[in-house]
Design a protein around this motif. Structure first.
Motif, PDB file in Angstrom:
ATOM      1  N   UNK A 171      28.571  23.836 -12.819  1.00  0.00           N
ATOM      2  CA  UNK A 171      28.012  22.530 -12.450  1.00  0.00           C
ATOM      3  C   UNK A 171      29.004  21.430 -12.806  1.00  0.00           C
ATOM      4  N   UNK A 172      29.101  20.393 -11.972  1.00  0.00           N
ATOM      5  CA  UNK A 172      30.012  19.289 -12.288  1.00  0.00           C
ATOM      6  C   UNK A 172      29.526  18.552 -13.541  1.00  0.00           C
ATOM      7  N   UNK A 173      30.456  17.975 -14.285  1.00  0.00           N
ATOM      8  CA  UNK A 173      30.039  17.271 -15.500  1.00  0.00           C
ATOM      9  C   UNK A 173      29.226  16.026 -15.164  1.00  0.00           C
ATOM     10  N   UNK A 174      28.308  15.713 -16.003  1.00  0.00           N
ATOM     11  CA  UNK A 174      27.455  14.555 -15.817  1.00  0.00           C
ATOM     12  C   UNK A 174      28.110  13.345 -16.486  1.00  0.00           C
ATOM     13  N   UNK A 175      28.211  12.256 -15.756  1.00  0.00           N
ATOM     14  CA  UNK A 175      28.781  11.035 -16.308  1.00  0.00           C
ATOM     15  C   UNK A 175      27.665  10.044 -16.568  1.00  0.00           C
ATOM     16  N   UNK A 176      27.657   9.511 -17.739  1.00  0.00           N
ATOM     17  CA  UNK A 176      26.640   8.525 -18.089  1.00  0.00           C
ATOM     18  C   UNK A 176      26.928   7.191 -17.436  1.00  0.00           C
ATOM     19  N   UNK A 177      25.910   6.410 -17.226  1.00  0.00           N
ATOM     20  CA  UNK A 177      26.054   5.090 -16.637  1.00  0.00           C
ATOM     21  C   UNK A 177      26.324   4.098 -17.749  1.00  0.00           C
ATOM     22  N   UNK A 178      27.309   3.270 -17.538  1.00  0.00           N
ATOM     23  CA  UNK A 178      27.655   2.283 -18.546  1.00  0.00           C
ATOM     24  C   UNK A 178      27.693   0.897 -17.903  1.00  0.00           C
ATOM     25  N   UNK A 179      27.126  -0.087 -18.585  1.00  0.00           N
ATOM     26  CA  UNK A 179      27.178  -1.457 -18.080  1.00  0.00           C
ATOM     27  C   UNK A 179      28.614  -1.956 -18.041  1.00  0.00           C
TER      28      UNK A 179
END
Length: 124
Positions: A21-29
């Motif tokens: 599975x592709x890595x999950x990137x967190x959302x950052x302001x």
């Protein structure tokens, strides 16, 4: 026993598939606002060329903060013509260059470098 073997099979499938599975990137302001702020801030400094009464001149604009208010400092020089320097300090980002040109032309008129007729369009 059937329940534990089903659970063990599910855990085994997840363990085998998870690395694919592709890595999950967190959302950052930060990722959202930094490009916008960078564009707005870099637009505060400007440099360009301008022709004044047949002479090649240069203008510069830079921001200045006084208290909590943003001001713009403008300057106009014509190195191949004179050592005079037009200057302005205004809250208007769009009018700072015009104010510096007006100051330069007033100084050039006072020094006898331009006639009143030549200066008139810049002093309006």
């Amino acid at each position: 026993m059937a329940l534990s073997s089903t659970f063990l099979s599910a855990v085994l499938v997840v363990a085998l598939v998870a690395p694919l599975a592709p890595p999950c990137h967190g959302f950052s302001l930060k990722d959202l606002f930094v490009p916008v702020i960078k564009d707005q801030v870099s637009d505060l400094w400007r440099t360009g060329d301008i022709d004044l009464v047949g002479h090649s001149c240069t203008y510069n604009v830079k921001p200045d903060i006084d208290g909590f208010e943003l001001y713009f400092i403008g300057s106009v020089t014509c190195p191949g013509w004179t050592t005079l320097r037009g200057e302005s300090n205004t809250r208007s980002k769009s009018g700072v260059v015009n104010a510096a040109v007006k100051d330069f032309i007033q100084k050039a008129l006072k020094a006898g470098l331009v006639t009143e007729e030549e200066a008139k369009p810049h002093l309006v």
